[in-house]
Scaffold this active site. Structure first.
Site, PDB file in Angstrom:
ATOM      1  N   ARG A  86      16.134 -11.266  -2.097  1.00 38.20           N
ATOM      2  CA  ARG A  86      16.659  -9.936  -2.424  1.00 38.20           C
ATOM      3  C   ARG A  86      15.915  -8.803  -1.728  1.00 38.20           C
ATOM      4  O   ARG A  86      16.527  -7.892  -1.163  1.00 38.20           O
ATOM      5  CB  ARG A  86      16.604  -9.692  -3.943  1.00 38.20           C
ATOM      6  CG  ARG A  86      17.718 -10.344  -4.689  1.00 38.20           C
ATOM      7  CD  ARG A  86      17.235 -10.816  -6.039  1.00 38.20           C
ATOM      8  NE  ARG A  86      16.332 -11.940  -5.853  1.00 38.20           N
ATOM      9  CZ  ARG A  86      16.719 -13.220  -5.872  1.00 38.20           C
ATOM     10  NH1 ARG A  86      17.963 -13.520  -6.123  1.00 38.20           N
ATOM     11  NH2 ARG A  86      15.855 -14.216  -5.658  1.00 38.20           N
ATOM     12  N   THR A  87      14.591  -8.813  -1.786  1.00 38.39           N
ATOM     13  CA  THR A  87      13.838  -7.664  -1.288  1.00 38.39           C
ATOM     14  C   THR A  87      14.027  -7.503   0.215  1.00 38.39           C
ATOM     15  O   THR A  87      14.314  -6.417   0.713  1.00 38.39           O
ATOM     16  CB  THR A  87      12.336  -7.813  -1.642  1.00 38.39           C
ATOM     17  OG1 THR A  87      12.235  -8.057  -3.044  1.00 38.39           O
ATOM     18  CG2 THR A  87      11.558  -6.562  -1.286  1.00 38.39           C
ATOM     19  N   LYS A 116      -1.846 -17.065  15.654  1.00 38.86           N
ATOM     20  CA  LYS A 116      -2.951 -17.254  16.616  1.00 38.86           C
ATOM     21  C   LYS A 116      -4.235 -16.611  16.121  1.00 38.86           C
ATOM     22  O   LYS A 116      -5.221 -16.544  16.839  1.00 38.86           O
ATOM     23  CB  LYS A 116      -2.579 -16.613  17.963  1.00 38.86           C
ATOM     24  CG  LYS A 116      -1.296 -17.109  18.581  1.00 38.86           C
ATOM     25  CD  LYS A 116      -1.025 -16.326  19.872  1.00 38.86           C
ATOM     26  CE  LYS A 116       0.353 -16.619  20.429  1.00 38.86           C
ATOM     27  NZ  LYS A 116       0.726 -15.647  21.472  1.00 38.86           N
ATOM     28  N   ARG A 138       5.870  -7.425   3.055  1.00 41.38           N
ATOM     29  CA  ARG A 138       5.451  -8.225   1.901  1.00 41.38           C
ATOM     30  C   ARG A 138       4.348  -9.153   2.363  1.00 41.38           C
ATOM     31  O   ARG A 138       4.432  -9.734   3.455  1.00 41.38           O
ATOM     32  CB  ARG A 138       6.630  -9.041   1.365  1.00 41.38           C
ATOM     33  CG  ARG A 138       6.213 -10.110   0.379  1.00 41.38           C
ATOM     34  CD  ARG A 138       7.370 -10.799  -0.259  1.00 41.38           C
ATOM     35  NE  ARG A 138       8.024  -9.935  -1.239  1.00 41.38           N
ATOM     36  CZ  ARG A 138       8.991 -10.344  -2.062  1.00 41.38           C
ATOM     37  NH1 ARG A 138       9.419 -11.589  -2.013  1.00 41.38           N
ATOM     38  NH2 ARG A 138       9.539  -9.522  -2.927  1.00 41.38           N
ATOM     39  N   HIS A 166       4.587  -4.283  -6.940  1.00 41.60           N
ATOM     40  CA  HIS A 166       5.875  -4.355  -6.242  1.00 41.60           C
ATOM     41  C   HIS A 166       6.632  -3.071  -6.622  1.00 41.60           C
ATOM     42  O   HIS A 166       7.598  -3.105  -7.384  1.00 41.60           O
ATOM     43  CB  HIS A 166       6.605  -5.621  -6.713  1.00 41.60           C
ATOM     44  CG  HIS A 166       7.784  -6.030  -5.897  1.00 41.60           C
ATOM     45  ND1 HIS A 166       8.385  -5.197  -4.972  1.00 41.60           N
ATOM     46  CD2 HIS A 166       8.492  -7.205  -5.882  1.00 41.60           C
ATOM     47  CE1 HIS A 166       9.414  -5.856  -4.429  1.00 41.60           C
ATOM     48  NE2 HIS A 166       9.490  -7.059  -4.965  1.00 41.60           N
TER      49      HIS A 166
HETATM   50  C1  NCD Z   1       9.839 -10.989  -7.369  1.00 40.99           C
HETATM   51  C2  NCD Z   1       8.645 -10.940  -6.442  1.00 40.99           C
HETATM   52  O1  NCD Z   1       8.722 -11.325  -5.291  1.00 40.99           O
HETATM   53  O2  NCD Z   1       7.627 -10.470  -6.926  1.00 40.99           O
HETATM   54  N1  NCD Z   1      11.071 -11.065  -6.753  1.00 40.99           N
HETATM   55  C3  NCD Z   1      11.661  -9.944  -6.225  1.00 40.99           C
HETATM   56  O3  NCD Z   1      11.108  -9.269  -5.399  1.00 40.99           O
HETATM   57  N2  NCD Z   1      12.872  -9.607  -6.681  1.00 40.99           N
HETATM   58  C4  NCD Z   1       9.688 -11.887  -8.512  1.00 40.99           C
HETATM   59  C5  NCD Z   1       9.272 -13.315  -8.318  1.00 40.99           C
HETATM   60  O4  NCD Z   1       9.067 -13.798  -7.216  1.00 40.99           O
HETATM   61  O5  NCD Z   1       9.177 -13.996  -9.347  1.00 40.99           O
END
Ligand code: NCD
Length: 340
Positions: A86-87, A116, A138, A166
């Site tokens: 999703r993100t 590397k 991320r 997040h």
């Molecule tokens: C979450 C995350 O990556 O922190 N997912 C997200 O971004 N929607 C939750 C998770 O991984 O459990």
């Protein structure tokens, strides 16, 4: 140069120190988004959160053509070092729907010079040198987004930094809450369920709700994955009444918003602890039948058994509508940090 800084490098000591460093000075949003990094909810006042909500609504109300002018001829890098559905997709769709080109790479460990031995800072400085206007990333390290913010002058958006935070997820969770309930955030009883120790979405949303004046939060989890003590103390200092339990029955009839989360398997050092953590709540139709008829059930997803699929048909299950909010919020954030 949009950021007034010459930050250089950042070194991690502890989560408490990380919070302290974010709170100190130039990281705060203070009503001015242009050129800023979005690293943590610590940077936001209630006014700042309201600005994001307002911008998301405004962009949602535009037609496609108008929307596609907002970031025309801009470029955005989206490097992800951790898996995402999703993100990653909503950052990419958000940027492209505003007219930007994206340099979006999943699996950075395998498909970049990090493989590397290149440092995170050097990788991000490379994107900056290539001329991109912002970076949405991320990474599994708690401090990664702050390391990035220190390394480059362009805005950095944190799409998840280890077990720390997040913030873009918390903003989309809140956007969803505003759409799903008529309660004011001050009156909402939030019930957080699952891996409260490692769940970065929980940390960011609990902070956001406290910032918006939220007064009541319950935290339901096995003891091994309870809310970090430092965060609990911070929330209490902001005036939040906290109730902790390992039994969902204590709060199932009282909650307004139930925020269910996955046990963050990838964060555990001991298998024993992981097995303990898995003894948490499973949301069944029977449990949902005990909730208020106007309750809202959220989950950042992915789910791995915490909510039975039979619950999806219930009108209170809002977790797929929550996904839709992700595009709206990420559009708003890109527009705010790049255009102001
Ligand atoms: C979450 C995350 O990556 O922190 N997912 C997200 O971004 N929607 C939750 C998770 O991984 O459990």
């Amino acid at each position: 140069m949009s950021k007034e800084k010459t930050r250089g490098s950042y070194k991690f000591e502890s989560t408490e120190k990380l919070v302290e460093d974010i709170r100190s000075g130039e990281m705060m949003i203070d009503g001015q988004f242009k050129g800023k990094d979005i690293v943590s909810m610590e940077q936001f006042s209630a006014y700042d959160v309201a600005l994001v909500m307002e911008r998301a609504r405004l962009i949602e109300s535009m037609n496609r053509e108008r929307r596609a002018t907002l970031l025309a001829n801009r470029e955005i890098a989206i490097p992800f070092w951790e898996p995402s559905t999703r993100t990653f997709s909503s950052f990419k769709l958000a940027a492209e729907s505003l007219g930007a080109r994206t340099l979006a790479i999943q699996g950075m460990w395998d498909y970049s010079s990090v493989n590397k031995g290149e440092s995170l800072s050097d990788t991000l400085k490379t994107y900056e040198a290539l001329g991109v206007d912002a970076i949405a990333m991320r990474h599994p390290d708690k401090e990664a987004a702050l390391v990035a913010a220190y390394a480059v002058d362009i805005p950095v958006l944190n799409g998840g930094s280890g077990a720390f935070e997040h913030p873009t997820q918390a903003l989309l969770d809140y956007y969803t809450i505003l759409k799903e309930t008529t309660h004011s955030p001050i009156d909402l009883h939030m019930v957080f369920v699952g891996d409260l120790k490692n769940g970065r979405t929980v940390h960011s949303l609990a902070k956001l709700m406290a910032t918006m004046g939220g007064r009541m939060a319950s935290f339901v989890s096995p003891e091994v994955v309870k809310l970090p003590r430092g965060l609990k103390k911070d929330l209490e200092e902001k005036g939040v009444h906290i109730f902790e339990t390992d039994n969902i029955n204590d709060v199932v009839r009282k909650g307004d918003v139930f925020y269910i989360t996955r046990v963050q398997k990838e964060r555990f050092e001991s298998n024993e602890e992981y097995e303990e953590a898995r003894k948490g709540v499973v949301v069944t139709q029977e449990l949902v039948s005990m909730m208020d008829p106007k309750a809202v059930i959220l989950h950042p997803l992915p789910r791995v058994g915490e909510i039975e699929e039979s619950v999806d048909a219930d009108s209170r299950a809002a977790y797929f509508r929550q996904v839709t909010s992700g595009v709206a919020i990420r559009r708003a954030l890109f527009d705010l940090v790049i255009n102001g």
